[in-house]
Design a protein around this motif. Structure first.
Motif, PDB file in Angstrom:
ATOM      1  N   GLY A   1       0.840  -1.177   0.014  1.00 22.12           N
ATOM      2  CA  GLY A   1      -0.204  -0.100  -0.116  1.00 22.12           C
ATOM      3  C   GLY A   1       0.917   1.183  -0.148  1.00 22.12           C
ATOM      4  N   MET A   2       1.967   1.210   0.871  1.00 27.83           N
ATOM      5  CA  MET A   2       2.927   2.355   0.823  1.00 27.83           C
ATOM      6  C   MET A   2       3.658   2.631  -0.459  1.00 27.83           C
ATOM      7  SD  MET A   2       4.438   2.215   4.610  1.00 27.83           S
ATOM      8  CE  MET A   2       5.903   2.135   4.320  1.00 27.83           C
ATOM      9  N   MET A   3       3.887   1.621  -1.099  1.00 32.79           N
ATOM     10  CA  MET A   3       4.527   1.644  -2.550  1.00 32.79           C
ATOM     11  C   MET A   3       3.777   2.162  -3.445  1.00 32.79           C
ATOM     12  SD  MET A   3       7.576  -0.002  -2.581  1.00 32.79           S
ATOM     13  CE  MET A   3       7.598  -1.148  -4.000  1.00 32.79           C
ATOM     14  N   LYS A   4       2.295   1.805  -3.482  1.00 36.01           N
ATOM     15  CA  LYS A   4       1.379   2.253  -4.269  1.00 36.01           C
ATOM     16  C   LYS A   4       1.382   3.752  -4.165  1.00 36.01           C
ATOM     17  CE  LYS A   4      -1.919  -1.230  -3.586  1.00 36.01           C
ATOM     18  NZ  LYS A   4      -3.241  -1.544  -3.585  1.00 36.01           N
ATOM     19  N   GLY A   5       1.323   4.393  -2.965  1.00 38.08           N
ATOM     20  CA  GLY A   5       0.916   5.641  -2.650  1.00 38.08           C
ATOM     21  C   GLY A   5       2.362   6.434  -3.362  1.00 38.08           C
ATOM     22  N   ASN A   6       3.364   5.841  -2.926  1.00 37.98           N
ATOM     23  CA  ASN A   6       4.643   6.502  -3.478  1.00 37.98           C
ATOM     24  C   ASN A   6       4.701   6.553  -5.227  1.00 37.98           C
ATOM     25  OD1 ASN A   6       5.930   7.284  -1.204  1.00 37.98           O
ATOM     26  ND2 ASN A   6       6.972   5.131  -0.901  1.00 37.98           N
ATOM     27  N   MET A   7       4.328   5.550  -5.737  1.00 37.12           N
ATOM     28  CA  MET A   7       4.117   5.448  -6.934  1.00 37.12           C
ATOM     29  C   MET A   7       3.060   6.450  -7.567  1.00 37.12           C
ATOM     30  SD  MET A   7       6.355   3.575  -8.052  1.00 37.12           S
ATOM     31  CE  MET A   7       6.165   3.380  -9.677  1.00 37.12           C
ATOM     32  N   ALA A   8       2.219   6.465  -7.010  1.00 36.69           N
ATOM     33  CA  ALA A   8       1.220   7.442  -7.495  1.00 36.69           C
ATOM     34  C   ALA A   8       1.866   8.932  -7.149  1.00 36.69           C
ATOM     35  CB  ALA A   8      -0.144   7.470  -6.719  1.00 36.69           C
ATOM     36  N   MET A   9       2.768   8.976  -6.365  1.00 34.92           N
ATOM     37  CA  MET A   9       3.424  10.374  -6.429  1.00 34.92           C
ATOM     38  C   MET A   9       4.308  10.877  -7.347  1.00 34.92           C
ATOM     39  SD  MET A   9       2.717  11.090  -2.362  1.00 34.92           S
ATOM     40  CE  MET A   9       4.320  10.121  -2.214  1.00 34.92           C
ATOM     41  N   MET A  10       5.202   9.578  -7.392  1.00 35.54           N
ATOM     42  CA  MET A  10       6.398   9.950  -7.960  1.00 35.54           C
ATOM     43  C   MET A  10       6.209   9.929  -9.714  1.00 35.54           C
ATOM     44  SD  MET A  10       9.105   7.887  -5.772  1.00 35.54           S
ATOM     45  CE  MET A  10       9.878   6.874  -6.800  1.00 35.54           C
ATOM     46  N   VAL A  11       5.281   9.052 -10.171  1.00 33.03           N
ATOM     47  CA  VAL A  11       5.153   8.983 -11.492  1.00 33.03           C
ATOM     48  C   VAL A  11       4.699  10.346 -12.113  1.00 33.03           C
ATOM     49  CG1 VAL A  11       3.810   7.975 -13.327  1.00 33.03           C
ATOM     50  CG2 VAL A  11       4.947   6.534 -11.745  1.00 33.03           C
TER      51      VAL A  11
ATOM     52  N   GLN B   1       5.053  13.252 -10.792  1.00 35.63           N
ATOM     53  CA  GLN B   1       5.897  14.426 -10.661  1.00 35.63           C
ATOM     54  C   GLN B   1       6.992  14.202 -11.543  1.00 35.63           C
ATOM     55  OE1 GLN B   1       4.812  16.620  -9.124  1.00 35.63           O
ATOM     56  NE2 GLN B   1       3.737  15.790  -7.626  1.00 35.63           N
ATOM     57  N   THR B   2       7.653  12.993 -11.791  1.00 37.94           N
ATOM     58  CA  THR B   2       8.519  12.885 -12.730  1.00 37.94           C
ATOM     59  C   THR B   2       8.164  13.331 -14.331  1.00 37.94           C
ATOM     60  OG1 THR B   2       8.916  10.818 -11.773  1.00 37.94           O
ATOM     61  CG2 THR B   2      10.437  11.346 -13.347  1.00 37.94           C
ATOM     62  N   LEU B   3       6.946  12.973 -14.668  1.00 46.07           N
ATOM     63  CA  LEU B   3       6.417  13.381 -15.817  1.00 46.07           C
ATOM     64  C   LEU B   3       6.399  14.802 -15.989  1.00 46.07           C
ATOM     65  CD1 LEU B   3       3.608  10.722 -16.505  1.00 46.07           C
ATOM     66  CD2 LEU B   3       5.989  10.862 -17.633  1.00 46.07           C
ATOM     67  N   ILE B   4       5.810  15.500 -15.125  1.00 45.99           N
ATOM     68  CA  ILE B   4       5.493  16.908 -15.156  1.00 45.99           C
ATOM     69  C   ILE B   4       6.810  17.486 -15.225  1.00 45.99           C
ATOM     70  CG2 ILE B   4       4.718  18.917 -14.219  1.00 45.99           C
ATOM     71  CD1 ILE B   4       2.376  17.002 -13.068  1.00 45.99           C
ATOM     72  N   MET B   5       7.965  16.994 -14.250  1.00 45.55           N
ATOM     73  CA  MET B   5       9.152  17.892 -14.272  1.00 45.55           C
ATOM     74  C   MET B   5       9.809  17.580 -15.640  1.00 45.55           C
ATOM     75  SD  MET B   5      11.663  17.781 -11.253  1.00 45.55           S
ATOM     76  CE  MET B   5      13.209  18.544 -11.339  1.00 45.55           C
ATOM     77  N   GLY B   6       9.683  16.502 -16.376  1.00 45.43           N
ATOM     78  CA  GLY B   6      10.291  16.357 -17.589  1.00 45.43           C
ATOM     79  C   GLY B   6       9.688  17.250 -18.756  1.00 45.43           C
ATOM     80  N   TRP B   7       8.211  17.380 -18.727  1.00 46.21           N
ATOM     81  CA  TRP B   7       7.736  18.162 -19.628  1.00 46.21           C
ATOM     82  C   TRP B   7       7.894  19.696 -19.294  1.00 46.21           C
ATOM     83  CZ3 TRP B   7       3.187  21.372 -17.576  1.00 46.21           C
ATOM     84  CH2 TRP B   7       2.444  22.142 -18.542  1.00 46.21           C
ATOM     85  N   ILE B   8       8.255  20.169 -18.157  1.00 45.96           N
ATOM     86  CA  ILE B   8       8.452  21.554 -18.142  1.00 45.96           C
ATOM     87  C   ILE B   8      10.088  21.713 -18.484  1.00 45.96           C
ATOM     88  CG2 ILE B   8       8.886  23.139 -16.254  1.00 45.96           C
ATOM     89  CD1 ILE B   8       6.425  22.006 -14.747  1.00 45.96           C
TER      90      ILE B   8
END
Lengths: 259, 326
Positions: free
Chosen positions: A119-129, A131-138
């Motif tokens: 469950g914790m991993m899922k939460g972390n993934m939902a945050m990290m993915v 964030q990574t995409l948007i930062m890459g986009w910017i």
């Protein structure tokens, strides 16, 4: 009367419409999306089995006895203490009496514990993915843009915070780059989410991480041996000093009302 | 008195209040809490809040109490479509609804069988367990209710409500010692509840045969309850009652010499209170009761929150006392 030279940069007004606003909107929407994704991903808290509940509440009962013993008459306190101590020492309330004295199993091999970690991993993934995409986009589209000027002066220490991605040493601190705007929205949107989603939302990662600091910091974390807790409590009960609060209550009452 | 409020109803609801509460049903039932718009819009335009459902639940109880079964049914349907019908709380509410509608013992038995089924699948559902005990009680099967409650408390010994209920059942059967034990457990969980102190005092007072030590315990618990809450009518009432009964007994013990007193000292928790102290306490209680009765009669602000029946009882006690003295 040497006034500091005011830097002026002529910005295209389209910068506001095509960079500042999109970044903000995308950040808010990601937060909302994450909130709903978390709600969907959340597995319902697993129900405890009856023996586990019994074990935990029996321990709480002992703690209550210790904390509030002064309402009992000395004789009934002694009787209760004797019962609780012997029951604790015999391990009467244990959920798993056979497993007494055995070392605790590795939490990684326990399917229930694994589920929590997942469950914790899922939460972390939902945050990290996202964030990574948007930062890459910017980074890909807007890096290096100076998009706004703050209406108040700041000390130079803020330079690294407000102008990341813009490698100009002499630029006034009040200018904000697009990447920095991204970071500001990343950490500063909590009130907006509170407004949109209600106060206990799971949109922001900062609060998420705070919640994960102590998962299940309750009484009986999975790592603790219940038998040890019981023995500990029995010892505490053994040594405690008992004072009866009702002793002399009539004199107290009279003194209170005679004055 | 403040007008009844569905969000935070008073802890004990009088019939009049219940009626006033249940009459709020039509406006609440006419508005739909969840939005009827399609999905993405419904997220934006919903007026739903946690309070909505608290109000619904309280309205449900009030309308069942006042016989408005139709509204209760509507609310129940609404709640179970919002939260799933398998939700623990919804199951309990449904059970309460069925219990309220059951007219004959046979129908109640059916509800009971239903609870048994739920518990077989889900032994940790404590609210259903409690409903089951309530059904046993209303079927008049006190012994079974006691057994079921002891099982519940064996598994969940920190449940003050259940301990109080068990104490009540024991008291009904006249098992005073057991009832006192249960109330002591309640006190261990909520040490400053003056109501629990008064209840345990009442049990000590009712214990037969009443001796100096049980009455002294009753006196002390009543004294503690008014120490915690100075305007607790029941506490003052009990204090007066107990001290009146205790004064002649103490006087007799005093006259009978120290022989009996010494023997009792061994297994006693504390020496019985002094005669003068008890007399003073009685005076104090009489004064307090008279003050409450007077102020309540005059309708003074801040003194009107008492239960009318209790004030009448207090006035009667004072009157009886006055006649004896005259």
């Amino acid at each position: 009367m040497a006034q500091p030279i005011v830097q002026t940069i002529h910005r295209d007004p389209a910068l506001f419409w095509w960079i500042l606003l999109p970044i903000t909107v995308v950040m808010v929407l990601t937060g909302i999306l994450r909130h709903y994704a978390m709600t969907l991903l959340q597995s319902a808290p697993k129900k405890q089995a009856l023996p586990q509940i019994r074990q935990q509440r029996s321990l709480v009962r002992g703690m209550n006895l210790r904390a509030n013993a002064n309402v009992l008459t000395p004789s009934s306190f002694q009787a209760r203490k004797a019962y609780m101590v012997s029951a604790y020492q015999e391990g009467k309330f244990l959920a798993d009496p056979e497993g007494r004295g055995k070392p605790r199993p590795n939490p990684m091999s326990d399917p229930a514990a694994m589920e929590g970690i997942m469950g914790m991993m899922k939460g972390n993934m939902a945050m990290m993915v996202p964030q990574t995409l948007i930062m890459g986009w910017i980074n890909a589209f807007f890096s290096g843009f100076v998009i706004m000027k703050l209406p108040f002066p700041l000390t130079p220490q803020f330079k690294s915070m407000l102008q990341s991605g813009v490698g100009t040493r002499d630029l006034d601190v009040r200018w904000v780059s697009s990447l920095s705007w991204y970071f500001l929205t990343l950490f500063g949107l909590q009130p907006v989410y509170n407004f949109i989603l209600g106060s206990n939302n799971s949109a922001n990662q900062v609060t998420q991480q705070m919640g994960q600091m102590n998962p299940g910091a309750g009484l009986m974390g999975p790592e603790q041996d219940p038998d040890k807790l019981f023995l500990n409590e029995a010892e505490n009960l053994e040594v405690m000093e008992h004072r009866w609060i009702l002793e002399g209550v009539e004199d107290r009452l009279l003194a209170k009302f005679s004055s | 008195m403040a007008s009844p409020n569905l969000l935070a109803p008073p802890s004990s609801i009088t019939p009049a209040t219940a009626l006033a509460l249940s009459q709020k049903a039509p406006p609440i039932l006419s508005t739909h809490p969840t939005s009827t718009l399609p999905w993405p819009l419904s997220l934006l335009f919903t007026s739903e809040s946690p309070e909505t459902w608290t109000i619904h639940e309280n309205l449900f109880y009030a309308s069942l109490r006042t016989g408005d079964d139709k509204s209760a049914r509507l609310i129940l349907d609404r709640l179970s479509s919002r939260f799933s019908p398998a939700n623990e709380r919804i199951l309990t509410l449904r059970g309460i609804y069925e219990e309220a509608l059951a007219k004959t013992p046979a129908e109640l038995e059916k509800v009971f069988a239903n609870y048994e089924n739920v518990l077989r699948d889900e032994p940790t559902n404590f609210s259903i367990r409690k409903r089951r005990i309530a059904v046993l009680k209303s079927l008049g099967r006190r012994e079974e209710a006691v057994t079921a409650l002891t099982v519940l408390l064996e598994n969940s010994p920190t449940d003050a409500e259940a301990w109080a209920e068990l104490g009540d059942l024991y008291a009904q059967g006249g098992c005073w010692a057991q009832a006192v034990f249960c109330l002591e457990e309640v006190l261990l969980i909520t040490p400053n509840a003056w109501g629990a102190h008064a209840q345990i005092a009442t049990l000590h007072y009712l214990t037969t045969p009443s001796t100096v030590s049980t009455l002294a315990l009753a006196l002390r618990h009543f004294a503690r309850s008014v120490e915690l809450n100075e305007s607790y009518l029941r506490g003052w009432y009990g204090l007066k009652l107990v001290s009146k009964k205790l004064i002649p007994m103490l006087a007799e013990v005093g006259r009978g010499g120290n022989k009996r007193g010494n023997r009792e000292d061994e297994d006693e928790d504390a020496p019985p209170p002094k005669l003068e102290t008890v007399k003073k306490l009685e005076e104090l209680a009489t004064g307090k009761l008279a003050e409450i009765v007077r102020m309540y009669g005059a309708g003074k602000k801040g003194w009107t929150g008492f239960d009318e029946a209790e004030v009448i009882a207090a006035r009667e006690l004072l009157d009886r006392d006055g006649k004896i003295e005259r």
